[in-house]
Write a protein that holds these residues in place. Structure first.
Motif, PDB file in Angstrom:
ATOM      1  N   ARG A 198      33.904  20.504  11.317  1.00 15.81           N
ATOM      2  CA  ARG A 198      35.575  21.228  11.534  1.00 15.81           C
ATOM      3  C   ARG A 198      36.055  20.950  12.863  1.00 15.81           C
ATOM      4  O   ARG A 198      35.832  20.229  13.800  1.00 15.81           O
ATOM      5  CB  ARG A 198      35.342  22.677  11.385  1.00 15.81           C
ATOM      6  CG  ARG A 198      34.601  22.925  10.311  1.00 15.81           C
ATOM      7  CD  ARG A 198      35.922  23.647   8.868  1.00 15.81           C
ATOM      8  NE  ARG A 198      35.452  24.015   7.994  1.00 15.81           N
ATOM      9  CZ  ARG A 198      34.609  22.325   6.807  1.00 15.81           C
ATOM     10  NH1 ARG A 198      34.454  21.798   7.024  1.00 15.81           N
ATOM     11  NH2 ARG A 198      34.852  23.326   5.563  1.00 15.81           N
ATOM     12  N   ASP A 200      39.097  22.319  15.398  1.00 13.17           N
ATOM     13  CA  ASP A 200      40.172  23.091  16.543  1.00 13.17           C
ATOM     14  C   ASP A 200      41.705  22.905  16.060  1.00 13.17           C
ATOM     15  O   ASP A 200      42.028  23.210  16.036  1.00 13.17           O
ATOM     16  CB  ASP A 200      39.835  23.984  17.865  1.00 13.17           C
ATOM     17  CG  ASP A 200      38.881  24.204  17.774  1.00 13.17           C
ATOM     18  OD1 ASP A 200      37.758  24.900  17.437  1.00 13.17           O
ATOM     19  OD2 ASP A 200      37.761  23.052  18.361  1.00 13.17           O
ATOM     20  N   GLN A 249      39.475  20.598   6.443  1.00 12.79           N
ATOM     21  CA  GLN A 249      38.903  20.484   7.950  1.00 12.79           C
ATOM     22  C   GLN A 249      39.399  21.252   9.351  1.00 12.79           C
ATOM     23  O   GLN A 249      38.437  20.725  10.092  1.00 12.79           O
ATOM     24  CB  GLN A 249      38.199  19.017   8.249  1.00 12.79           C
ATOM     25  CG  GLN A 249      37.424  18.161   7.066  1.00 12.79           C
ATOM     26  CD  GLN A 249      37.049  17.153   6.941  1.00 12.79           C
ATOM     27  OE1 GLN A 249      37.602  15.736   6.686  1.00 12.79           O
ATOM     28  NE2 GLN A 249      35.513  16.949   7.891  1.00 12.79           N
ATOM     29  N   THR A 251      39.453  24.884  11.327  1.00 12.86           N
ATOM     30  CA  THR A 251      38.220  25.593  11.490  1.00 12.86           C
ATOM     31  C   THR A 251      39.905  26.899  11.168  1.00 12.86           C
ATOM     32  O   THR A 251      40.441  27.080  11.583  1.00 12.86           O
ATOM     33  CB  THR A 251      37.783  26.244  13.100  1.00 12.86           C
ATOM     34  OG1 THR A 251      39.327  26.046  14.054  1.00 12.86           O
ATOM     35  CG2 THR A 251      37.202  25.189  13.457  1.00 12.86           C
ATOM     36  N   GLY A 254      42.657  27.533  13.272  1.00 15.90           N
ATOM     37  CA  GLY A 254      42.581  26.074  13.915  1.00 15.90           C
ATOM     38  C   GLY A 254      44.120  25.549  13.042  1.00 15.90           C
ATOM     39  O   GLY A 254      45.645  26.166  13.138  1.00 15.90           O
TER      40      GLY A 254
END
Ligand code: GLN
Length: 307
Positions: A198, A200, A249, A251, A254
């Protein structure tokens, strides 16, 4: 050949090269002539000015003539010198990678602005948590390396489908002193990544030039890899290809930030919304072109986090 009329000083060679390039239609002939001469002499442009009245060695004259000839033939200055600065970082560039553009620095600025806001909202005086960043289609590594340099807490993954580009990016990360925080991976968009990873922040400057426009570009742009420029029939093929995988992918909360071509911001915004992102906005570059589109991954509903 009369030695009385043969140019002898550095300045004389420079002027002759600039005139030659201008006559061959090179837009920034004098600047290019100076940059190429500085490269031959392995000094900076100021250094060239400081030695205007000195002669050039025969070897230097030969090397300079060759570079000026190739520039007149349409090769980009950055490929001839093998260097281009991005975000004040000297990067190696080869014909395997896109030459970093100044407008792409806007994407770096927008990431820094987002991170600054996040830092204020959860400032607790403690160490910053690592910020996981993904750069899709890294090319020379420009975005990945600039972000790693600007953000000490960043851990960056940089992906490119071209193994040659990955070699350039990895060397640049080493030279910039950020190889410990920049991992460069060969792969098509997110396909080579651990699906459980993951991030950000995900950034990309994908190919976005409509295929039919490639032939109309300046010779020095056509010298760059088509893989880095060709965005398919409408210029948007790459976004459609990588955005859904990128969103998967991110977050919760994000951000995805992408560079776009002139006139593409709304269409790319629609692709981001269709992939489930929220709060889409775009930012104009210094020329007033909407250049960076940013969107946010949905945060989880309260019920999901209140365990
Ligand atoms: N900005 C580049 C150009 O105008 C295109 C780069 C890209 O396709 N990402 O030539």
């Amino acid at each position: 050949m009369s030695s009385a009329t043969e140019p002898r000083t550095t300045l004389a060679y420079l002027q002759r090269a600039a005139d030659f390039l201008a006559a061959r239609g090179v837009a920034n002939a004098r600047l290019d002539a100076e940059v190429l001469l500085a490269s031959v002499l392995a000094i900076d442009r100021v250094g060239v000015y400081l030695r205007f009245d000195q002669p050039l060695a025969p070897r230097e004259i030969d090397a300079y003539r060759e570079l000026v000839r190739r520039r007149a033939g349409g090769e980009p200055v950055a490929y001839l010198t093998g260097r281009r600065e991005f975000w004040s970082i000297a990067l190696a560039v080869t014909p395997d990678v896109l030459i970093p553009r100044p407008e792409t620095e806007l994407l770096v600025e927008r990431v820094l602005a987002l991170v600054a806001v996040a830092d204020v909202s959860d400032a607790d005086g403690g160490a910053r948590p690592p910020l996981r960043i993904l750069d899709l289609g890294t090319g020379s590594g420009a975005l990945a390396i600039a972000l790693a340099r600007a953000l000490p807490q960043a851990i960056v993954t940089a992906v490119d489908v071209s193994p040659a580009a990955v070699t350039v990016a990895a060397a640049n990360a080493r030279e910039a002193g950020v190889a410990d925080r920049v991992t460069v991976v060969v792969g098509s968009w997110t396909s080579a990544l651990d699906p459980a990873a993951r991030f950000d922040v995900i950034v990309s400057n994908p190919p976005y030039v409509p295929t039919a426009e490639l032939a109309t570009l300046a010779a020095e742009v056509r010298a760059e890899p088509a893989l880095a420029l060709d965005g398919g029939a409408d210029g948007l093929v790459a976004y459609r290809a990588f955005v859904p995988g990128a969103v998967a992918q991110l977050t919760p909360g994000g951000r995805l930030l992408v560079e776009v071509g002139a006139g593409q911001a709304e269409a790319v915004a629609a692709i981001l919304v269709a992939a489930g992102l929220e709060n889409v906005a775009w930012h104009a570059d210094l020329a007033g072109v909407a250049r960076v589109v940013v969107a946010t991954a949905a945060a989880p509903a309260l019920a999901e986090v209140a365990v």
